[in-house]
Design a protein around this motif. Structure first.
Motif, short mmCIF file in Angstrom:
data_model
loop_
_atom_site.label_atom_id
_atom_site.label_comp_id
_atom_site.label_asym_id
_atom_site.label_seq_id
_atom_site.Cartn_x
_atom_site.Cartn_y
_atom_site.Cartn_z
N LEU A 309 66.32 129.76 64.10
CA LEU A 309 64.90 129.46 64.18
C LEU A 309 64.64 127.96 64.17
O LEU A 309 63.76 127.46 64.88
CB LEU A 309 64.16 130.13 63.03
N ALA A 310 65.40 127.24 63.35
CA ALA A 310 65.24 125.78 63.29
C ALA A 310 65.55 125.15 64.64
O ALA A 310 64.85 124.23 65.10
CB ALA A 310 66.15 125.20 62.21
N LEU A 311 66.62 125.61 65.31
CA LEU A 311 66.98 125.09 66.62
C LEU A 311 65.90 125.39 67.65
O LEU A 311 65.51 124.53 68.45
CB LEU A 311 68.31 125.68 67.06
N LEU A 312 65.38 126.63 67.61
CA LEU A 312 64.34 127.03 68.57
C LEU A 312 63.06 126.23 68.36
O LEU A 312 62.46 125.71 69.32
CB LEU A 312 64.06 128.53 68.42
N ILE A 313 62.63 126.09 67.11
CA ILE A 313 61.41 125.34 66.80
C ILE A 313 61.55 123.88 67.19
O ILE A 313 60.63 123.26 67.75
CB ILE A 313 61.07 125.48 65.30
N THR A 314 62.72 123.30 66.93
CA THR A 314 62.95 121.88 67.26
C THR A 314 62.88 121.65 68.76
O THR A 314 62.26 120.69 69.24
CB THR A 314 64.31 121.42 66.73
N ILE A 345 66.27 119.18 76.96
CA ILE A 345 66.48 120.34 76.09
C ILE A 345 67.97 120.64 75.97
O ILE A 345 68.50 120.92 74.89
CB ILE A 345 65.73 121.58 76.64
N GLY A 346 68.68 120.54 77.12
CA GLY A 346 70.12 120.81 77.10
C GLY A 346 70.89 119.84 76.23
O GLY A 346 71.69 120.25 75.37
N THR A 347 70.63 118.54 76.39
CA THR A 347 71.33 117.55 75.56
C THR A 347 70.90 117.68 74.10
O THR A 347 71.70 117.45 73.19
CB THR A 347 71.04 116.13 76.07
N GLY A 348 69.63 118.04 73.88
CA GLY A 348 69.15 118.21 72.51
C GLY A 348 69.86 119.33 71.79
O GLY A 348 70.24 119.20 70.61
N ILE A 349 70.07 120.44 72.49
CA ILE A 349 70.78 121.57 71.87
C ILE A 349 72.22 121.19 71.56
O ILE A 349 72.77 121.54 70.50
CB ILE A 349 70.70 122.81 72.80
N ASP A 350 72.85 120.46 72.48
CA ASP A 350 74.23 119.98 72.22
C ASP A 350 74.28 119.18 70.92
O ASP A 350 75.16 119.39 70.08
CB ASP A 350 74.70 119.09 73.38
N GLN A 351 73.33 118.28 70.75
CA GLN A 351 73.34 117.41 69.57
C GLN A 351 72.99 118.18 68.30
O GLN A 351 73.49 117.87 67.22
CB GLN A 351 72.38 116.24 69.80
N GLN A 352 72.13 119.18 68.43
CA GLN A 352 71.80 119.99 67.27
C GLN A 352 73.00 120.84 66.83
O GLN A 352 73.20 121.09 65.63
CB GLN A 352 70.59 120.87 67.58
N ILE A 353 73.80 121.27 67.80
CA ILE A 353 75.02 122.01 67.45
C ILE A 353 76.00 121.10 66.71
O ILE A 353 76.70 121.52 65.78
CB ILE A 353 75.65 122.63 68.72
N ILE A 354 76.05 119.82 67.13
CA ILE A 354 76.89 118.85 66.42
C ILE A 354 76.45 118.74 64.96
O ILE A 354 77.27 118.73 64.03
CB ILE A 354 76.81 117.47 67.11
N GLN A 369 76.20 112.48 53.85
CA GLN A 369 77.28 111.78 54.54
C GLN A 369 77.65 112.49 55.84
O GLN A 369 77.96 111.87 56.86
CB GLN A 369 78.49 111.66 53.62
N LYS A 370 77.63 113.84 55.78
CA LYS A 370 77.94 114.61 56.99
C LYS A 370 76.89 114.37 58.07
O LYS A 370 77.21 114.24 59.27
CB LYS A 370 78.00 116.10 56.65
N MET A 371 75.61 114.31 57.67
CA MET A 371 74.55 114.05 58.64
C MET A 371 74.68 112.64 59.23
O MET A 371 74.40 112.41 60.41
CB MET A 371 73.17 114.21 57.99
N LYS A 372 75.10 111.69 58.39
CA LYS A 372 75.29 110.32 58.86
C LYS A 372 76.37 110.27 59.92
O LYS A 372 76.25 109.58 60.94
CB LYS A 372 75.64 109.43 57.68
N ARG A 373 77.46 111.03 59.72
CA ARG A 373 78.54 111.06 60.71
C ARG A 373 78.08 111.73 62.01
O ARG A 373 78.44 111.30 63.11
CB ARG A 373 79.75 111.79 60.11
N ALA A 374 77.26 112.78 61.86
CA ALA A 374 76.75 113.46 63.05
C ALA A 374 75.86 112.52 63.87
O ALA A 374 75.92 112.49 65.11
CB ALA A 374 75.96 114.70 62.65
N PHE A 375 75.08 111.69 63.15
CA PHE A 375 74.16 110.80 63.86
C PHE A 375 74.89 109.65 64.55
O PHE A 375 74.39 109.10 65.53
CB PHE A 375 73.09 110.27 62.92
N SER A 376 76.04 109.28 64.05
CA SER A 376 76.81 108.26 64.77
C SER A 376 77.25 108.79 66.13
O SER A 376 77.27 108.06 67.13
CB SER A 376 78.02 107.84 63.93
N ILE A 377 77.58 110.09 66.20
CA ILE A 377 77.94 110.72 67.49
C ILE A 377 76.71 110.81 68.39
O ILE A 377 76.76 110.51 69.59
CB ILE A 377 78.54 112.12 67.24
#
Length: 431
Positions: A309-314, A345-354, A369-377
């Protein structure tokens, strides 16, 4: 309206009154009042799109600006108001003018744009006045007392011809020039008391008519001149309509002046509004199905309905924000723009899966810290996409400008707003 005579037609709206003087009913196109501020391009709303360039000449930015002013004024005077004229260039530095007219196609649009419209009125070899605001202060267009068409007459070959007349008002300088050129002319009594030389009218170096000058105008400073011409046709109605079209074009050219350069059409497209509605319907349907399919796959992958639901709403929020920004900057959404939204939307879903995968890592790290590493990607992917998309803004004469604009808006909104919001939702879910 088939009597062949001009009829006065008044259309009264809530805030204005529109008056037509014509021999036939004007073309009126009715559409629903839009429910949002979102504007759609020709791909969706229908109309004509034309790319033009100066023939054999490379124009500077200032020359392009002057050219746009003249084209804009010419089309507005001719009654075409729902239009968009912008300068564009491609990656090779070639400069064009793009003209978009929404709602419907205009059969005489090509001729009206391409006709340079160099109008000269000569007495002998001397120019008495030229078309444009410098010599002509006003052109009679709507008043039946000074702009009218005579009843059609039959020629000896069986066809018909109609003669039109309309008045123009000269500037003082042009009127004095006309008086100077006529003061030494002789009066020819054999042709009814006219001067020995006529007033020859040239349009793009072609003689279109010769008007006899009355003896009363000899050496006189007069600011009012009557212009005439004719139209031909197989029937009375055809000759009348041909004369009417010729009169309107000549009036427009006299009022706006000539184009500074001869133009050529690089590309001409006519788009049906029916196709646009079908495109919109199927694109929205395809996008919704894709989002639902991805959400279902995420649910089976992570076994968490909240994450899906969070992915869909985002993703839906991202689309709403992109459309909001597009309406704020008055951007016309065309098919490339919608393709850019789908790509976002496609690139956004990729990044949300990361973000989801990083949150599920079993390393001894805090969720922050995990979110910080995800955001560097995510940031690395953002700058890569930005560098790749920017050249599309100028590619193919600006054809992919809509794709570039919406993609840049979408990925920027993602990095600054929706990705941090999604990461915050995931953090709360994991905690």
């Amino acid at each position: 309206f088939d009597s062949g005579e001009n009829v006065k037609l008044i259309i009264q709206t809530e805030n204005s009154e529109i008056i037509f003087y014509d021999s036939k009913a004007p073309q009126i196109f009715v559409s629903e009042i839009p429910k949002t501020r979102i504007k759609t391009g020709l791909d969706l709303s229908g109309g004509s799109r034309i790319y033009v360039e100066a023939e054999g000449k490379e124009l500077s930015n200032s020359e392009i600006s002057d050219l746009i002013d003249v084209i804009n004024q010419r089309l507005n005077v001719y009654g075409i108001t729902d239009l968009r004229i912008v300068p564009i260039s491609d990656l090779f530095g070639n400069k064009y003018v793009k003209i978009e007219i929404a709602g419907t196609s205009h059969n005489d649009l090509q001729e009206l744009i391409l006709q340079q419209g160099k109008f000269e009125a000569k007495i002998g070899e001397d120019i008495a006045f030229e078309g444009g605001n410098r010599d002509i202060t006003s052109v009679c267009r709507r008043d039946l007392n000074c702009a009218y068409i005579e009843s059609p007459q039959q020629s000896s070959d069986g066809t018909y011809y109609s003669t039109f007349h309309f008045g123009i008002y000269l500037s003082e300088v042009a009127a004095e020039r006309h008086a100077e050129l006529t003061k030494d002319l002789k009066i020819n009594n054999s042709n009814g008391g006219y001067l020995s030389k006529p007033l020859d009218l040239y349009l793009d170096e072609v003689l279109v008519d010769s008007l006899l000058i009355g003896e009363s105008l000899k050496g006189q400073v007069t600011t009012q001149i009557s212009i005439s011409g004719s139209g031909k046709g197989e029937t009375q109605i055809d000759s009348y309509e041909d004369a009417e079209d010729s009169m309107k074009k000549l009036q427009t050219i006299l009022q706006t002046g000539s184009l500074p350069y001869k133009l050529e059409i690089v590309k001409f497209d006519t788009i049906s509004p029916t196709l646009g509605k079908e495109f919109t319907k199927f694109i929205l349907l395809a996008g919704l199905i894709a989002l639902l399919a991805v959400s279902i796959i995420i649910f089976f992958r992570y076994k968490k309905i909240k994450s899906s639901l969070a992915l869909l709403i985002t993703s839906l929020s991202e689309v709403v924000i992109i459309l909001g920004i597009a309406s704020l900057i008055n951007w016309n959404l065309d098919l490339p723009s919608i393709a850019g939204i789908l790509a976002t939307i496609g690139t956004g879903i990729d990044q949300q899966i990361i973000v989801l995968d990083e949150a599920r890592q079993k390393e001894i790290l805090s969720i922050r810290q995990k979110m910080k590493r995800a955001f560097s990607i995510i940031l690395g992917a953002y700058f890569t996409a930005l560098v790749a998309v920017i050249p599309l803004y100028w590619a193919v004469g600006g054809l992919f400008k809509g794709f570039a604009i919406t993609t840049i808006i979408g990925i920027t909104v993602g990095v600054l707003i929706t990705r941090p919001a999604f990461a915050d939702m995931v953090r709360k879910i994991e905690e």
